[in-house]
Design a protein around this motif. Structure first.
Motif, PDB file in Angstrom:
ATOM      1  N   PRO A   1       0.822  -1.208   0.000  1.00 39.40           N
ATOM      2  CA  PRO A   1       0.000   0.000   0.000  1.00 39.40           C
ATOM      3  C   PRO A   1       0.862   1.268   0.000  1.00 39.40           C
ATOM      4  O   PRO A   1       1.902   1.315   0.657  1.00 39.40           O
ATOM      5  N   GLY A   2       0.438   2.260  -0.777  1.00 42.45           N
ATOM      6  CA  GLY A   2       1.138   3.550  -0.751  1.00 42.45           C
ATOM      7  C   GLY A   2       0.791   4.276   0.533  1.00 42.45           C
ATOM      8  O   GLY A   2      -0.356   4.231   0.977  1.00 42.45           O
ATOM      9  N   LYS A   3       1.783   4.889   1.140  1.00 34.52           N
ATOM     10  CA  LYS A   3       1.515   5.605   2.398  1.00 34.52           C
ATOM     11  C   LYS A   3       1.382   7.089   2.118  1.00 34.52           C
ATOM     12  O   LYS A   3       2.355   7.735   1.740  1.00 34.52           O
ATOM     13  N   ARG A   4       0.185   7.579   2.309  1.00 36.00           N
ATOM     14  CA  ARG A   4      -0.025   8.999   2.016  1.00 36.00           C
ATOM     15  C   ARG A   4       0.661   9.862   3.090  1.00 36.00           C
ATOM     16  O   ARG A   4       1.205  10.904   2.799  1.00 36.00           O
ATOM     17  N   GLU A   5       0.618   9.411   4.323  1.00 38.11           N
ATOM     18  CA  GLU A   5       1.212  10.223   5.395  1.00 38.11           C
ATOM     19  C   GLU A   5       1.779   9.306   6.471  1.00 38.11           C
ATOM     20  O   GLU A   5       1.100   8.387   6.925  1.00 38.11           O
TER      21      GLU A   5
ATOM     22  N   THR B   1      -1.892  18.414 -14.872  1.00 39.07           N
ATOM     23  CA  THR B   1      -1.730  17.499 -13.745  1.00 39.07           C
ATOM     24  C   THR B   1      -2.024  16.085 -14.233  1.00 39.07           C
ATOM     25  O   THR B   1      -2.746  15.915 -15.212  1.00 39.07           O
ATOM     26  N   HIS B   2      -1.457  15.094 -13.548  1.00 38.17           N
ATOM     27  CA  HIS B   2      -1.857  13.735 -13.921  1.00 38.17           C
ATOM     28  C   HIS B   2      -3.174  13.453 -13.222  1.00 38.17           C
ATOM     29  O   HIS B   2      -3.269  13.446 -12.019  1.00 38.17           O
ATOM     30  N   SER B   3      -4.187  13.272 -14.034  1.00 32.12           N
ATOM     31  CA  SER B   3      -5.530  13.153 -13.487  1.00 32.12           C
ATOM     32  C   SER B   3      -6.359  12.272 -14.411  1.00 32.12           C
ATOM     33  O   SER B   3      -6.116  12.199 -15.607  1.00 32.12           O
TER      34      SER B   3
ATOM     35  N   PHE C   1      16.341  16.448   4.219  1.00 32.14           N
ATOM     36  CA  PHE C   1      15.215  15.611   3.775  1.00 32.14           C
ATOM     37  C   PHE C   1      14.305  16.422   2.865  1.00 32.14           C
ATOM     38  O   PHE C   1      14.410  17.639   2.780  1.00 32.14           O
ATOM     39  N   ALA C   2      13.416  15.706   2.167  1.00 30.46           N
ATOM     40  CA  ALA C   2      12.501  16.357   1.223  1.00 30.46           C
ATOM     41  C   ALA C   2      11.290  15.467   1.043  1.00 30.46           C
ATOM     42  O   ALA C   2      11.316  14.291   1.383  1.00 30.46           O
ATOM     43  N   GLY C   3      10.207  16.030   0.526  1.00 34.22           N
ATOM     44  CA  GLY C   3       9.043  15.213   0.191  1.00 34.22           C
ATOM     45  C   GLY C   3       8.246  14.821   1.411  1.00 34.22           C
ATOM     46  O   GLY C   3       7.987  15.625   2.308  1.00 34.22           O
ATOM     47  N   ARG C   4       7.894  13.539   1.474  1.00 39.42           N
ATOM     48  CA  ARG C   4       6.969  13.064   2.499  1.00 39.42           C
ATOM     49  C   ARG C   4       7.440  13.343   3.921  1.00 39.42           C
ATOM     50  O   ARG C   4       6.644  13.558   4.822  1.00 39.42           O
ATOM     51  N   CYS C   5       8.751  13.326   4.149  1.00 37.45           N
ATOM     52  CA  CYS C   5       9.207  13.480   5.538  1.00 37.45           C
ATOM     53  C   CYS C   5       9.671  14.909   5.844  1.00 37.45           C
ATOM     54  O   CYS C   5      10.206  15.167   6.914  1.00 37.45           O
TER      55      CYS C   5
ATOM     56  N   LEU D   1       2.484  16.594  -2.366  1.00 38.91           N
ATOM     57  CA  LEU D   1       2.317  16.317  -3.802  1.00 38.91           C
ATOM     58  C   LEU D   1       3.644  15.932  -4.451  1.00 38.91           C
ATOM     59  O   LEU D   1       4.705  16.443  -4.075  1.00 38.91           O
ATOM     60  N   ALA D   2       3.556  15.064  -5.445  1.00 39.18           N
ATOM     61  CA  ALA D   2       4.766  14.525  -6.073  1.00 39.18           C
ATOM     62  C   ALA D   2       5.643  15.641  -6.658  1.00 39.18           C
ATOM     63  O   ALA D   2       6.860  15.647  -6.449  1.00 39.18           O
ATOM     64  N   ALA D   3       5.037  16.588  -7.377  1.00 37.47           N
ATOM     65  CA  ALA D   3       5.849  17.632  -8.013  1.00 37.47           C
ATOM     66  C   ALA D   3       6.476  18.556  -6.960  1.00 37.47           C
ATOM     67  O   ALA D   3       7.618  19.019  -7.117  1.00 37.47           O
ATOM     68  N   THR D   4       5.759  18.811  -5.871  1.00 41.49           N
ATOM     69  CA  THR D   4       6.307  19.649  -4.799  1.00 41.49           C
ATOM     70  C   THR D   4       7.456  18.908  -4.124  1.00 41.49           C
ATOM     71  O   THR D   4       8.496  19.508  -3.807  1.00 41.49           O
TER      72      THR D   4
HETATM   73  C1  LIG Z   1      -2.520   6.403  -2.684  1.00 39.49           C
HETATM   74  C2  LIG Z   1      -1.776   7.695  -2.922  1.00 39.49           C
HETATM   75  C3  LIG Z   1      -2.201   8.542  -3.915  1.00 39.49           C
HETATM   76  C4  LIG Z   1      -1.506   9.720  -4.168  1.00 39.49           C
HETATM   77  N1  LIG Z   1      -1.929  10.518  -5.184  1.00 39.49           N
HETATM   78  C5  LIG Z   1      -1.164  11.575  -5.543  1.00 39.49           C
HETATM   79  C6  LIG Z   1      -1.502  12.335  -6.705  1.00 39.49           C
HETATM   80  O1  LIG Z   1      -2.489  12.070  -7.395  1.00 39.49           O
HETATM   81  N2  LIG Z   1      -0.701  13.372  -7.038  1.00 39.49           N
HETATM   82  C7  LIG Z   1       0.417  13.689  -6.316  1.00 39.49           C
HETATM   83  O2  LIG Z   1       1.135  14.609  -6.686  1.00 39.49           O
HETATM   84  N3  LIG Z   1       0.739  12.999  -5.187  1.00 39.49           N
HETATM   85  C8  LIG Z   1      -0.020  11.954  -4.795  1.00 39.49           C
HETATM   86  N4  LIG Z   1       0.312  11.238  -3.666  1.00 39.49           N
HETATM   87  C9  LIG Z   1       1.405  11.713  -2.820  1.00 39.49           C
HETATM   88  C10 LIG Z   1       2.770  11.415  -3.390  1.00 39.49           C
HETATM   89  O3  LIG Z   1       2.725  10.300  -4.237  1.00 39.49           O
HETATM   90  C11 LIG Z   1       3.790  11.151  -2.266  1.00 39.49           C
HETATM   91  O4  LIG Z   1       3.649  12.083  -1.225  1.00 39.49           O
HETATM   92  C12 LIG Z   1       5.189  11.243  -2.832  1.00 39.49           C
HETATM   93  O5  LIG Z   1       5.364  10.271  -3.847  1.00 39.49           O
HETATM   94  C13 LIG Z   1       6.213  11.068  -1.742  1.00 39.49           C
HETATM   95  O6  LIG Z   1       7.486  11.054  -2.356  1.00 39.49           O
HETATM   96  P1  LIG Z   1       8.786  10.814  -1.491  1.00 39.49           P
HETATM   97  O7  LIG Z   1       9.913  10.716  -2.479  1.00 39.49           O
HETATM   98  O8  LIG Z   1       8.863  11.832  -0.413  1.00 39.49           O
HETATM   99  O9  LIG Z   1       8.556   9.433  -0.757  1.00 39.49           O
HETATM  100  P2  LIG Z   1       8.407   7.981  -1.394  1.00 39.49           P
HETATM  101  O10 LIG Z   1       7.838   8.042  -2.783  1.00 39.49           O
HETATM  102  O11 LIG Z   1       7.710   7.167  -0.361  1.00 39.49           O
HETATM  103  O12 LIG Z   1       9.915   7.524  -1.547  1.00 39.49           O
HETATM  104  C14 LIG Z   1      10.671   7.071  -0.461  1.00 39.49           C
HETATM  105  C15 LIG Z   1      11.525   5.936  -0.987  1.00 39.49           C
HETATM  106  O13 LIG Z   1      12.473   5.578   0.015  1.00 39.49           O
HETATM  107  C16 LIG Z   1      12.580   4.177   0.033  1.00 39.49           C
HETATM  108  N5  LIG Z   1      13.096   3.790   1.356  1.00 39.49           N
HETATM  109  C17 LIG Z   1      12.444   3.779   2.526  1.00 39.49           C
HETATM  110  N6  LIG Z   1      13.281   3.372   3.502  1.00 39.49           N
HETATM  111  C18 LIG Z   1      14.488   3.161   2.935  1.00 39.49           C
HETATM  112  C19 LIG Z   1      15.745   2.759   3.434  1.00 39.49           C
HETATM  113  N7  LIG Z   1      15.936   2.480   4.721  1.00 39.49           N
HETATM  114  N8  LIG Z   1      16.759   2.650   2.563  1.00 39.49           N
HETATM  115  C20 LIG Z   1      16.578   2.942   1.245  1.00 39.49           C
HETATM  116  N9  LIG Z   1      15.397   3.324   0.720  1.00 39.49           N
HETATM  117  C21 LIG Z   1      14.373   3.437   1.567  1.00 39.49           C
HETATM  118  C22 LIG Z   1      11.166   3.695  -0.231  1.00 39.49           C
HETATM  119  O14 LIG Z   1      11.157   2.374  -0.707  1.00 39.49           O
HETATM  120  C23 LIG Z   1      10.702   4.687  -1.295  1.00 39.49           C
HETATM  121  O15 LIG Z   1      11.022   4.255  -2.596  1.00 39.49           O
HETATM  122  C24 LIG Z   1      -0.374  10.058  -3.383  1.00 39.49           C
HETATM  123  C25 LIG Z   1       0.056   9.195  -2.372  1.00 39.49           C
HETATM  124  C26 LIG Z   1      -0.644   8.021  -2.140  1.00 39.49           C
HETATM  125  C27 LIG Z   1      -0.156   7.107  -1.071  1.00 39.49           C
END
Ligand SMILES: Cc1cc2nc3c(=O)[nH]c(=O)nc-3n(C[C@H](O)[C@H](O)[C@H](O)COP(=O)(O)OP(=O)(O)OC[C@H]3O[C@@H](n4cnc5c(N)ncnc54)[C@H](O)[C@@H]3O)c2cc1C
Length: 384
Positions: free
Chosen positions: A77-81, A302-304, A154-158, A171-174
């Motif tokens: 499962p994808g983790k939104r937060e 946007t991807h939609s 750090f960047a993105g989700r965290c 958001l992915a682009a942000t």
């Molecule tokens: C269901 C869902 C739908 C979404 N829809 C959209 C949308 O329509 N549009 C949009 O813009 N955003 C969307 N988002 C949000 C967006 O996709 C995410 O917030 C974004 O992809 C996060 O990117 P990230 O690079 O920060 O993290 P991630 O993409 O989670 O990347 C982190 C990476 O680190 C890796 N990792 C973790 N631990 C380790 C470790 N110890 N060593 C090495 N690698 C590790 C993971 O495997 C992962 O590949 C959605 C999210 C979800 C869950």
């Protein structure tokens, strides 16, 4: 899980057969780190329940989906937060809503604050609460490095943001824009042998200039790169549209913003080719030319899967973009082509001449666009 009637999916059902089921989510009430497998099992059950609903129970979808097969679904499962890290600054809702300026701005975002209810698919509330923002907002470097681990970026989700601000920053682009900033800051810190915090405190302008040169967008921050010879050139063009003067290509700004186009556009009704000229009082040694074109950011891309969004998009190269162009240099009393590109669809092009060319004038001659009758260029940079 069974969803025998459409009412079992309040607020969610209408989009089911056309735009997918992004709202098949769960986990806000669980521990998103430790309960991963429990959440995964539950989501597989709800996913198969939705499939059963579409194929067997839904009067709206059943016929449409008669020939559909379930070929594949994601097992992780994808983790939104999940967990976020604490930086020197925590981005808040008000930072976004008020588009607060930051001295150490390095990226931007703009998606509405998009909050999903804790019980996900089982929640009786709508699957998303969208709070639109009036403007794009800045993201400071201080939200991209740790407050207590000296060498951690750090960047993105965290990234360092509250739950509410994260509703937009995730958001992915942000995330990609933050990644560009954090990665560049990391390289600078390694090169200088200093910490990310020292970059924010002492070298932020240098970092911002590097980012702007690589076409990172930082709201309202104009580039002031001393090494860019275009800033010292006299700039003219074969024709100009009103509000799109030739000199705009060296004003340091590369997007339409606050009623200004910040680009050169050739005059309306003037046939291509059209040219833009840079001239210096003395010859310059030119080795590299950067061009930033218009890729139609004024239009959403946007991807939609939503038909209403898709209708507004141009799928493929954007019509405003310059497609075929050549660079000419004034050499020995005449214009000579020193580079020619065809079939361009990119926003930023860096042309390396491979040697230093001594010239007192250069022209960018736009031969064709991807559809627009006017030639458009946001920025020209010239380096040795
Ligand atoms: C269901 C869902 C739908 C979404 N829809 C959209 C949308 O329509 N549009 C949009 O813009 N955003 C969307 N988002 C949000 C967006 O996709 C995410 O917030 C974004 O992809 C996060 O990117 P990230 O690079 O920060 O993290 P991630 O993409 O989670 O990347 C982190 C990476 O680190 C890796 N990792 C973790 N631990 C380790 C470790 N110890 N060593 C090495 N690698 C590790 C993971 O495997 C992962 O590949 C959605 C999210 C979800 C869950």
């Amino acid at each position: 899980k069974r969803f025998l009637t459409c009412d079992a999916l309040p607020h969610r059902h209408p989009d089911l057969c056309r735009t997918g089921f992004w709202w098949n989510e769960l986990g806000g009430v669980f521990d998103m780190t430790r309960d991963t497998e429990r959440v995964r099992d539950e989501l597989v059950a709800t996913l198969l329940g939705l499939w059963d609903h579409i194929k067997n129970h839904c009067p709206q979808c059943r016929d449409l989906a008669r020939t559909w097969e379930l070929e594949w679904f994601g097992w992780v499962p994808g983790k939104r937060e999940t967990r976020r890290l604490l930086g020197d600054h925590i981005l808040t809702e008000l930072d976004l809503v008020e588009a607060r300026p930051f001295e150490d701005a390095v990226a931007h975002g703009g998606w509405p604050i998009d909050l999903h209810p804790p019980w996900g698919i089982y929640d009786r509330e709508p699957p998303a609460l969208m709070l639109p923002l009036e403007d794009i907002y800045s993201i400071p470097l201080r939200a991209l490095y740790s407050r207590n681990v000296e060498n951690l970026l750090f960047a993105g989700r965290c990234a360092s943001a509250t739950h509410v601000a994260f509703g937009s920053t995730r958001l992915a682009a942000t995330g990609a824009a933050m990644g560009q900033a954090a990665g560049t800051a990391a390289a600078m810190a390694a090169f200088r042998g200093c910490t990310p915090r020292e970059i924010a405190d002492r070298h932020i302008r240098e970092l911002q200039e590097i980012l702007l040169r690589q076409d990172q967008y930082i709201p309202d921050l104009a580039a002031q790169d001393e090494g860019d010879m275009a800033r010292k050139a006299q700039i003219s063009a074969s024709s100009e549209a009103e509000g799109c003067e030739a000199a705009s290509v060296a004003n340091g700004l590369t997007r339409h913003r606050r009623g200004r186009t910040n680009q050169w556009a050739s005059g309306e009704g003037q046939p291509l080719p059209q040219w833009l000229e840079l001239r210096w009082p003395q010859p310059r040694a030119v080795g590299e030319i950067h061009l930033t074109f218009d890729t139609g950011f004024a239009r959403p891309l946007t991807h939609s899967q939503y038909p209403s969004t898709l209708k507004k998009q141009v799928r493929g190269p954007q019509p405003e973009t310059v497609k075929d162009f050549r660079i000419e240099a004034w050499l020995d009393g005449s214009w000579r082509a020193v580079a020619r590109i065809t079939g361009n669809y990119q926003r930023k092009r860096v042309l390396k001449l491979g040697h230093l060319l001594a010239t007192e004038a250069m022209r960018i001659v736009v031969e064709a666009t991807q559809g627009d009758p006017q030639a458009r260029i946001y920025e020209v940079r010239v380096y040795g």
